[in-house]
Design an enzyme around this catalytic site. Structure first.
Site, PDB file in Angstrom:
ATOM      1  N   GLY A 128      -3.527  -8.489   1.787  1.00 20.04           N
ATOM      2  CA  GLY A 128      -3.491  -7.528   2.881  1.00 20.04           C
ATOM      3  C   GLY A 128      -4.407  -6.329   2.647  1.00 20.04           C
ATOM      4  O   GLY A 128      -5.058  -5.852   3.575  1.00 20.04           O
ATOM      5  N   THR A 129      -4.458  -5.861   1.415  1.00 18.29           N
ATOM      6  CA  THR A 129      -5.271  -4.676   1.125  1.00 18.29           C
ATOM      7  C   THR A 129      -6.740  -4.936   1.433  1.00 18.29           C
ATOM      8  O   THR A 129      -7.408  -4.148   2.113  1.00 18.29           O
ATOM      9  CB  THR A 129      -5.102  -4.274  -0.364  1.00 18.29           C
ATOM     10  OG1 THR A 129      -3.713  -4.012  -0.587  1.00 18.29           O
ATOM     11  CG2 THR A 129      -5.921  -3.056  -0.717  1.00 18.29           C
ATOM     12  N   ASN A 184       6.243  -0.673   6.990  1.00 19.18           N
ATOM     13  CA  ASN A 184       6.867  -1.364   5.853  1.00 19.18           C
ATOM     14  C   ASN A 184       8.023  -0.591   5.239  1.00 19.18           C
ATOM     15  O   ASN A 184       8.845  -1.165   4.543  1.00 19.18           O
ATOM     16  CB  ASN A 184       5.816  -1.670   4.775  1.00 19.18           C
ATOM     17  CG  ASN A 184       4.980  -0.475   4.404  1.00 19.18           C
ATOM     18  OD1 ASN A 184       4.388   0.183   5.264  1.00 19.18           O
ATOM     19  ND2 ASN A 184       4.931  -0.161   3.133  1.00 19.18           N
ATOM     20  N   SER A 188      -0.735 -11.133   4.603  1.00 17.44           N
ATOM     21  CA  SER A 188      -0.633 -11.276   3.156  1.00 17.44           C
ATOM     22  C   SER A 188       0.419 -12.343   2.857  1.00 17.44           C
ATOM     23  O   SER A 188       1.574 -12.218   3.286  1.00 17.44           O
ATOM     24  CB  SER A 188      -0.213  -9.927   2.561  1.00 17.44           C
ATOM     25  OG  SER A 188       0.060 -10.079   1.197  1.00 17.44           O
ATOM     26  N   HIS A 240       2.130 -13.233   0.215  1.00 15.09           N
ATOM     27  CA  HIS A 240       3.317 -13.018  -0.632  1.00 15.09           C
ATOM     28  C   HIS A 240       4.457 -12.318   0.103  1.00 15.09           C
ATOM     29  O   HIS A 240       5.555 -12.187  -0.431  1.00 15.09           O
ATOM     30  CB  HIS A 240       2.951 -12.299  -1.936  1.00 15.09           C
ATOM     31  CG  HIS A 240       2.615 -10.851  -1.841  1.00 15.09           C
ATOM     32  ND1 HIS A 240       3.514  -9.868  -2.167  1.00 15.09           N
ATOM     33  CD2 HIS A 240       1.485 -10.204  -1.484  1.00 15.09           C
ATOM     34  CE1 HIS A 240       2.936  -8.677  -2.025  1.00 15.09           C
ATOM     35  NE2 HIS A 240       1.704  -8.860  -1.604  1.00 15.09           N
ATOM     36  N   THR A 281     -15.879 -17.428  -5.000  1.00 15.89           N
ATOM     37  CA  THR A 281     -15.236 -18.745  -4.953  1.00 15.89           C
ATOM     38  C   THR A 281     -13.813 -18.582  -4.432  1.00 15.89           C
ATOM     39  O   THR A 281     -13.077 -17.700  -4.874  1.00 15.89           O
ATOM     40  CB  THR A 281     -15.237 -19.394  -6.353  1.00 15.89           C
ATOM     41  OG1 THR A 281     -16.596 -19.494  -6.764  1.00 15.89           O
ATOM     42  CG2 THR A 281     -14.590 -20.758  -6.342  1.00 15.89           C
ATOM     43  N   CYS A 300       9.302  14.582   1.021  1.00 15.14           N
ATOM     44  CA  CYS A 300       8.925  15.546  -0.004  1.00 15.14           C
ATOM     45  C   CYS A 300       9.989  16.628  -0.155  1.00 15.14           C
ATOM     46  O   CYS A 300      10.346  17.283   0.813  1.00 15.14           O
ATOM     47  CB  CYS A 300       7.618  16.187   0.433  1.00 15.14           C
ATOM     48  SG  CYS A 300       7.057  17.460  -0.655  1.00 15.14           S
TER      49      CYS A 300
HETATM   50  N1  PLP Z   1      -0.006  -3.522   4.476  1.00 16.58           N
HETATM   51  C1  PLP Z   1       1.328  -3.434   4.449  1.00 16.58           C
HETATM   52  C2  PLP Z   1       2.053  -2.957   5.656  1.00 16.58           C
HETATM   53  C3  PLP Z   1       2.035  -3.790   3.297  1.00 16.58           C
HETATM   54  O1  PLP Z   1       3.367  -3.693   3.280  1.00 16.58           O
HETATM   55  C4  PLP Z   1       1.298  -4.255   2.175  1.00 16.58           C
HETATM   56  C5  PLP Z   1       2.009  -4.599   0.919  1.00 16.58           C
HETATM   57  O2  PLP Z   1       2.844  -3.867   0.452  1.00 16.58           O
HETATM   58  C6  PLP Z   1      -0.090  -4.334   2.261  1.00 16.58           C
HETATM   59  C7  PLP Z   1      -0.718  -3.960   3.427  1.00 16.58           C
HETATM   60  C8  PLP Z   1      -0.923  -4.802   1.112  1.00 16.58           C
HETATM   61  O3  PLP Z   1      -0.881  -6.198   0.974  1.00 16.58           O
HETATM   62  P1  PLP Z   1      -1.281  -6.888  -0.413  1.00 16.58           P
HETATM   63  O4  PLP Z   1      -0.165  -6.649  -1.367  1.00 16.58           O
HETATM   64  O5  PLP Z   1      -1.445  -8.343  -0.075  1.00 16.58           O
HETATM   65  O6  PLP Z   1      -2.574  -6.291  -0.839  1.00 16.58           O
END
Ligand code: PLP
Length: 374
Positions: free
Chosen positions: A70-71, A149, A197, A199, A235, A325
């Site tokens: 995802g990142t 999230n 993503s 996982h 790859t 915070c």
């Molecule tokens: N975006 C959201 C909303 C997420 O919850 C996460 C993972 O925590 C990510 C992106 C990042 O995904 P990845 O862990 O596959 O890089």
């Protein structure tokens, strides 16, 4: 008893997904770019996976670009919009994942105009403000996550997309938390980029994809070979890609029954917490428009709050924490800060999967009660 209630962080790998990946790890080791039979065999696995993913979300195979997760997919959508599509203005929100927020901040350092849309106290997007922000003359990318999230608040992809189209803006949505939990039909939903993503949906770590609308042409963010139709060098993570396709297929084939089971657990936990913990509340729109796998619990202030997660962990319960915070040195959760949560109330995120049970909810609620009131 061991209870895993941190499925928004990551999910256990499904057995069926593992079985699908093993032959690739054991025997089918060819490099998919090789033209000999070892390579061709593996290449065909990637293309089968791509077609499967594309058909599951009603898109075209050429619109699926596999990434390391995802990142990377979030980075690619934002950076390539600036690099290749002439974007000079990014509209996002303060409660996005850091994969989006930090990328937008980086773009701001390079002179890109970044605006933040206003949110309500549940994390919902102020659509009037979004429309105001869209009214400039700059080429704009809107990047708003489908479901948050930490607190689970959902946006309407249809409504945001309609607004983006009205003002000729590009639209990226981080769908990492919702892909596999909702049906996506890209024939009906007009978006430019979606991120996934594996996982988060019982697939392997280190693999995901970016859906790229076929109208767009991107240059790579990672340079190297001509993999992924020249959009991402390197790859391919073949067993990961095969696992991702299987995981998404499993998730979407059973999406209705999983929804009912998991939503049932979330509703049950809300009821049990309200019955057992006086003063309990919820961050986000827990009883309304909310991702059914996430429940963010806001607890009454207590001196026990510092050791809450630690105590739950000792009792075998995995969940995640965070509060707004509360002091200058304590950064807290940027999401809870972003929606103006009370910094004195500890927050715990419980996130569920198809493998969780009501007994686990009972156990977690009883232990939370014990920690709070003993
Ligand atoms: N975006 C959201 C909303 C997420 O919850 C996460 C993972 O925590 C990510 C992106 C990042 O995904 P990845 O862990 O596959 O890089």
């Amino acid at each position: 008893m061991k209870v895993y209630f941190d499925n928004a962080a990551t999910t256990p790998l499904s057995d069926e997904v593992l079985q699908e990946m093993i032959p690739i790890l054991k025997d089918q080791f060819g490099n998919p770019s090789s033209t000999h039979s070892f390579g061709r065999q593996v290449r065909s696995k990637i293309e089968i996976a791509r077609r499967k993913v594309a058909s599951l979300i009603h898109s075209e195979p050429s619109e699926i670009c596999f990434t390391s997760g995802g990142t990377e997919a979030d980075n690619m959508a934002i950076r390539c919009s600036v690099q290749d599509l002439g974007v000079t203005h990014i509209i996002t929100s303060k409660i996005e994942h850091h994969a989006v927020l930090h990328t937008a901040e980086e773009m701001a350092k390079k002179g890109i105009h970044v605006s933040f849309v206003q949110l309500d106290s549940l994390g919902g997007v102020d659509m009037n403000h979004l429309e105001e922000l869209l009214q400039g003359n700059e080429k704009t990318l809107v990047s708003l996550m489908h479901a948050n999230n930490e607190v689970g608040t959902l946006i309407s992809l249809k409504e945001v997309s309609a607004l983006c189209r009205k003002y000729d803006a590009l639209f990226h949505s981080d769908t990492v938390q919702t892909m596999g939990h909702y049906d996506f039909n890209l024939k009906e939903l007009d978006l430019d980029f979606l991120t996934c993503s594996a996982h988060k949906l019982h697939g392997p770590k280190g693999v995901g994809f970016l859906y790229i609308n076929q109208k767009l042409s991107l240059n790579p963010m990672i340079f190297g070979g001509s993999q992924e139709r020249n959009r991402r060098g390197g790859t391919e993570n073949v067993y990961g890609i095969v696992g991702l396709a299987k995981a998404l297929e499993e998730a979407l084939t059973e999406v209705d029954s999983h929804h009912d089971h998991i939503q049932g657990l979330k509703t049950y936990m809300i009821e049990q917490l309200e019955a057992n913990i006086p003063g309990v509340d919820f961050n986000g729109d827990a009883k309304g428009e909310s991702l059914y796998t996430v429940l963010n619990v806001s607890l009454p202030p207590s001196e026990k709050s510092e050791i809450l997660l630690f105590s739950l962990d000792l009792m075998g319960i995995a969940c995640s924490g965070g509060s707004a915070c509360s002091s200058g040195s304590d950064k807290g959760s940027h999401v809870l800060n972003g929606i103006g949560s009370n910094p004195n109330r500890p927050a715990i995120r419980f996130s569920f999967s198809k493998y969780n049970t009501k007994e686990e909810v009972d156990y977690a609620v009883s232990k939370l009660k014990e920690i709070y009131f003993n």
